[in-house]
Design a protein around this motif. Sequence first.
Motif, short mmCIF file in Angstrom:
data_model
loop_
_atom_site.label_atom_id
_atom_site.label_comp_id
_atom_site.label_asym_id
_atom_site.label_seq_id
_atom_site.Cartn_x
_atom_site.Cartn_y
_atom_site.Cartn_z
N SER A 95 -101.47 6.06 -40.82
CA SER A 95 -101.87 5.43 -42.08
C SER A 95 -100.81 5.67 -43.13
O SER A 95 -99.95 6.57 -43.00
N LEU A 96 -100.86 4.90 -44.20
CA LEU A 96 -99.91 5.06 -45.30
C LEU A 96 -100.02 6.44 -45.93
O LEU A 96 -99.03 7.06 -46.28
N GLY A 97 -101.26 6.90 -46.10
CA GLY A 97 -101.45 8.20 -46.73
C GLY A 97 -100.85 9.33 -45.93
O GLY A 97 -100.18 10.22 -46.47
N GLU A 98 -101.06 9.31 -44.61
CA GLU A 98 -100.49 10.35 -43.77
C GLU A 98 -98.98 10.25 -43.70
O GLU A 98 -98.28 11.27 -43.65
N LEU A 99 -98.45 9.03 -43.75
CA LEU A 99 -97.00 8.85 -43.77
C LEU A 99 -96.41 9.35 -45.09
O LEU A 99 -95.34 9.96 -45.10
N LEU A 100 -97.10 9.10 -46.19
CA LEU A 100 -96.64 9.59 -47.49
C LEU A 100 -96.53 11.11 -47.47
O LEU A 100 -95.52 11.69 -47.90
N ALA A 101 -97.56 11.78 -46.95
CA ALA A 101 -97.54 13.24 -46.89
C ALA A 101 -96.43 13.74 -45.99
O ALA A 101 -95.76 14.74 -46.29
N LEU A 102 -96.20 13.05 -44.87
CA LEU A 102 -95.14 13.43 -43.94
C LEU A 102 -93.77 13.29 -44.60
O LEU A 102 -92.92 14.18 -44.49
N LEU A 142 -87.17 7.41 -51.29
CA LEU A 142 -87.31 6.15 -50.57
C LEU A 142 -87.84 5.09 -51.52
O LEU A 142 -89.06 4.88 -51.62
N PRO A 143 -86.97 4.42 -52.27
CA PRO A 143 -87.44 3.41 -53.23
C PRO A 143 -88.28 2.32 -52.59
O PRO A 143 -89.12 1.70 -53.25
N GLN A 144 -88.08 2.07 -51.28
CA GLN A 144 -88.86 1.04 -50.60
C GLN A 144 -90.31 1.46 -50.37
O GLN A 144 -91.17 0.64 -50.09
N PHE A 145 -90.59 2.76 -50.49
CA PHE A 145 -91.93 3.28 -50.21
C PHE A 145 -92.70 3.39 -51.54
O PHE A 145 -92.84 4.46 -52.12
N ASP A 146 -93.20 2.25 -52.01
CA ASP A 146 -94.07 2.21 -53.18
C ASP A 146 -95.50 2.28 -52.65
O ASP A 146 -96.07 1.27 -52.23
N PHE A 147 -96.07 3.47 -52.65
CA PHE A 147 -97.34 3.72 -51.97
C PHE A 147 -98.42 2.75 -52.41
O PHE A 147 -99.10 2.13 -51.58
N PHE A 148 -98.60 2.58 -53.71
CA PHE A 148 -99.73 1.78 -54.18
C PHE A 148 -99.51 0.29 -53.92
O PHE A 148 -100.46 -0.43 -53.56
N ALA A 149 -98.26 -0.18 -54.05
CA ALA A 149 -97.98 -1.58 -53.75
C ALA A 149 -98.15 -1.87 -52.26
O ALA A 149 -98.74 -2.89 -51.86
N LEU A 150 -97.67 -0.97 -51.40
CA LEU A 150 -97.81 -1.16 -49.96
C LEU A 150 -99.27 -1.06 -49.53
O LEU A 150 -99.71 -1.77 -48.62
N ALA A 156 -107.35 4.08 -44.84
CA ALA A 156 -106.97 4.48 -43.48
C ALA A 156 -106.49 3.28 -42.66
O ALA A 156 -106.78 3.13 -41.49
N ALA A 157 -105.76 2.39 -43.34
CA ALA A 157 -105.25 1.21 -42.64
C ALA A 157 -104.37 1.63 -41.47
O ALA A 157 -103.49 2.45 -41.60
N SER A 158 -104.65 1.07 -40.30
CA SER A 158 -103.89 1.45 -39.10
C SER A 158 -102.83 0.43 -38.76
O SER A 158 -102.19 0.53 -37.72
N GLY A 159 -102.63 -0.55 -39.61
CA GLY A 159 -101.62 -1.55 -39.33
C GLY A 159 -101.36 -2.36 -40.58
O GLY A 159 -101.86 -2.08 -41.65
N GLY A 160 -100.54 -3.39 -40.44
CA GLY A 160 -100.26 -4.23 -41.58
C GLY A 160 -98.81 -4.13 -42.00
O GLY A 160 -98.08 -3.21 -41.61
N GLU A 161 -98.40 -5.09 -42.83
CA GLU A 161 -97.01 -5.15 -43.25
C GLU A 161 -96.60 -3.95 -44.10
O GLU A 161 -95.47 -3.48 -44.01
N GLY A 162 -97.50 -3.48 -44.93
CA GLY A 162 -97.18 -2.34 -45.79
C GLY A 162 -96.85 -1.10 -44.99
O GLY A 162 -95.83 -0.43 -45.24
N LEU A 163 -97.70 -0.76 -44.03
CA LEU A 163 -97.46 0.41 -43.20
C LEU A 163 -96.20 0.23 -42.36
O LEU A 163 -95.40 1.16 -42.22
N ALA A 164 -95.99 -0.95 -41.84
CA ALA A 164 -94.79 -1.21 -41.03
C ALA A 164 -93.53 -1.03 -41.87
O ALA A 164 -92.54 -0.44 -41.40
N ALA A 165 -93.53 -1.53 -43.10
CA ALA A 165 -92.36 -1.39 -43.97
C ALA A 165 -92.11 0.08 -44.32
O ALA A 165 -90.97 0.54 -44.34
#
Length: 352
Positions: A208-215, A164-172, A181-190
């Motif tokens: 969160s982004l971290g849990e989504l990355l692991a998933l 998923l090239p769109q999923f740049d964890f550190f940039a998002l 543990a961000a629960s919202g925001g543009e990065g998580l939505a993208a």
Amino acid sequence: MIVNPRVRATFAARARITAYLRRYLDERGFLEIETPCLNAQPGGAEAKPFETYHNALGLDLTLRIATELYLKRLVIGGVERVYELGRIFRNEGISTRHNPEFTSIELYQAYADYEDMMALTEELVAGAARHVAGGTSVEYQGASIDLAPPWRRVTMAELVAEKLPQFDFFALREADGGSDAASGGEGLAAARAAAQAAGVAGAGEAPSLGELLALCFEELCEPELVQPTFVLDHPTEVSPLAKPHRTRPGVTERFELFAVGRELANAFSELTDPVDQRARFEAQAAKKAAGDEEACGVDEDFLTALEHGMPPTGGLGIGIDRLVMLLTDSPSIKDVIAFPLLRPEGQPAPKE
């Protein structure tokens, strides 16, 4: 077994593998110490425990889901190299890779980190292969697996970005303010949108982004890791006992070893800060209170020990059953456990 020499050979190989692991560690100053199977507070992993009750003491107890927290208390007590090879119990599903009762080896080494644990893992697994298979090239279900070190090392974020090239964890993560543990925001939505488009189940509910990355890693990347690969730097949200990475925010100094599409080992630089550890335990307890049966609570005894001071420590856990599967070309975990748990003949499956 009496009419199938291959079955007997598998268990003979298993005995040689466990003997080799013990001998290797013993020769390098590790001390094997047995820790309790009955725990007042389950911990050391995210898993649903078996529950029981001690009549004489009037205590609700669980069977252990890991040996980690007791072994780390031994490190705090001055045992600088310690391990235990023993049974673990998790009240979870059964598959070709999972049995509710299984065997692991966990070890802890003071004044070491996850880099040291990677080197030790390579030595243990490659050495076991030489001992039982005669070399580091083994066949597993038609695939040739090369266990000769060094093995590939790649971060979880890099693997997910390949899919998923769109999923740049550190940039998002930065786009969302840099919170673990961000629960919202543009990065998580993208990231959610990209994962959903790729067909990742449950991506829309990832908190969160971290849990989504692991998933995303589990769904998209894990099955393709056939050759031995260290997957590094797991998100903080899914690594409650690992030390924060020394240079990369939002991730920890943790790796998992994968081969033939499954996890074989898990290790990290251990978290030694009692304040940070309490906060992570409390986050786990909140998940448990919200209905997560695999989340653990706050282990006050372990926190008290940690407050006395734990040296920098590397920890490693290896699944013995899966290692034996790999080295004996066994397709199912039931093939390497002498008496796997099975539903009695004629008993219907439980209703969900």
